[in-house]
Design an enzyme around this catalytic site. Structure first.
Site, PDB file in Angstrom:
ATOM      1  N   HIS A   1       0.829  -1.214   0.000  1.00  0.00           N
ATOM      2  CA  HIS A   1       0.000   0.000   0.000  1.00  0.00           C
ATOM      3  C   HIS A   1       0.863   1.264   0.000  1.00  0.00           C
ATOM      4  O   HIS A   1       2.054   1.217   0.321  1.00  0.00           O
ATOM      5  CB  HIS A   1      -0.910   0.003   1.235  1.00  0.00           C
ATOM      6  CG  HIS A   1      -0.126  -0.041   2.516  1.00  0.00           C
ATOM      7  ND1 HIS A   1       0.482   1.071   3.062  1.00  0.00           N
ATOM      8  CD2 HIS A   1       0.158  -1.070   3.340  1.00  0.00           C
ATOM      9  CE1 HIS A   1       1.108   0.739   4.176  1.00  0.00           C
ATOM     10  NE2 HIS A   1       0.938  -0.572   4.366  1.00  0.00           N
TER      11      HIS A   1
ATOM     12  N   GLU B   1      -2.332  -7.377   7.264  1.00  0.00           N
ATOM     13  CA  GLU B   1      -0.982  -7.388   7.848  1.00  0.00           C
ATOM     14  C   GLU B   1      -0.950  -8.209   9.130  1.00  0.00           C
ATOM     15  O   GLU B   1      -1.989  -8.449   9.758  1.00  0.00           O
ATOM     16  CB  GLU B   1      -0.526  -5.947   8.126  1.00  0.00           C
ATOM     17  CG  GLU B   1       0.864  -5.801   8.716  1.00  0.00           C
ATOM     18  CD  GLU B   1       1.992  -6.317   7.822  1.00  0.00           C
ATOM     19  OE1 GLU B   1       1.995  -7.512   7.484  1.00  0.00           O
ATOM     20  OE2 GLU B   1       2.892  -5.519   7.500  1.00  0.00           O
TER      21      GLU B   1
END
Length: 176
Positions: free
Chosen positions: A8, A81
């Site tokens: 990201h 994550e």
């Protein structure tokens, strides 16, 4: 099948060098610009699908890419994550955090282990290869998830794994 992997765009916590796992945080202005630039880089990549972690920073990056190229963005929780537990929001250079990161089989206190993360990411990749044969797929994820993805395709020593880092909106390519 080609699998493209990106991290990201930058977040305020990235800019402050803070540990950010499952904390749901948006992109910074710099991160939004990185996502726009990545969308342009992907112009020459024949993408069929985009899968993303459902966390805001990854989804914002994925949606920027998808809207540019009229692609579907599919959120998948297995790309979230690693849960760093008590270290969420700590400095990335905190000695206790760095020591805990090297313990692949041990859970972060109130979090998950690297082996647990690898289990869910490897399962995702196995499923992806079976369900999307011949397609080119972009995965929008996070640094530690990208590290696990790399270990799926490339043999890595423990030190290689520990030292690996994917920059925000950098792009890697694997053949499955």
């Amino acid at each position: 099948m080609t699998i493209y992997v990106t991290r990201h765009g930058q977040t305020p916590w990235n800019e402050q060098n803070l540990v950010c796992g499952v904390t749901d945080i948006s992109l910074s202005p710099a991160g939004k610009q990185q996502a726009e630039e990545l969308a342009l880089i992907l112009e020459n990549k024949p993408l069929d699908l985009v899968f993303s972690s459902p966390l805001a920073r990854a989804m914002e990056t994925a949606k920027t890419i998808c809207s540019k190229w009229n692609l579907q963005c599919i959120p998948d929780k297995r790309l979230i994550e690693q849960n760093y537990g008590v270290f969420e929001g700590a400095r990335r250079d905190d000695p206790d955090f760095l020591t805990a990161r090297r313990q692949f089989a041990s859970r972060f206190p109130e979090g998950e282990s690297t082996l647990e993360l690898a289990q869910r990411v490897y399962q995702f990749l196995d499923d992806l290869k079976q369900e999307h044969i011949g397609q080119n797929v972009l995965l929008v994820c996070h640094n530690y998830v990208a590290r696990v993805i790399r270990s799926y395709f490339v043999d890595m020593t423990n030190d290689d794994f520990f030292d690996y880092h994917l920059e925000n909106c950098a792009l890697e390519e694997y053949t499955a």
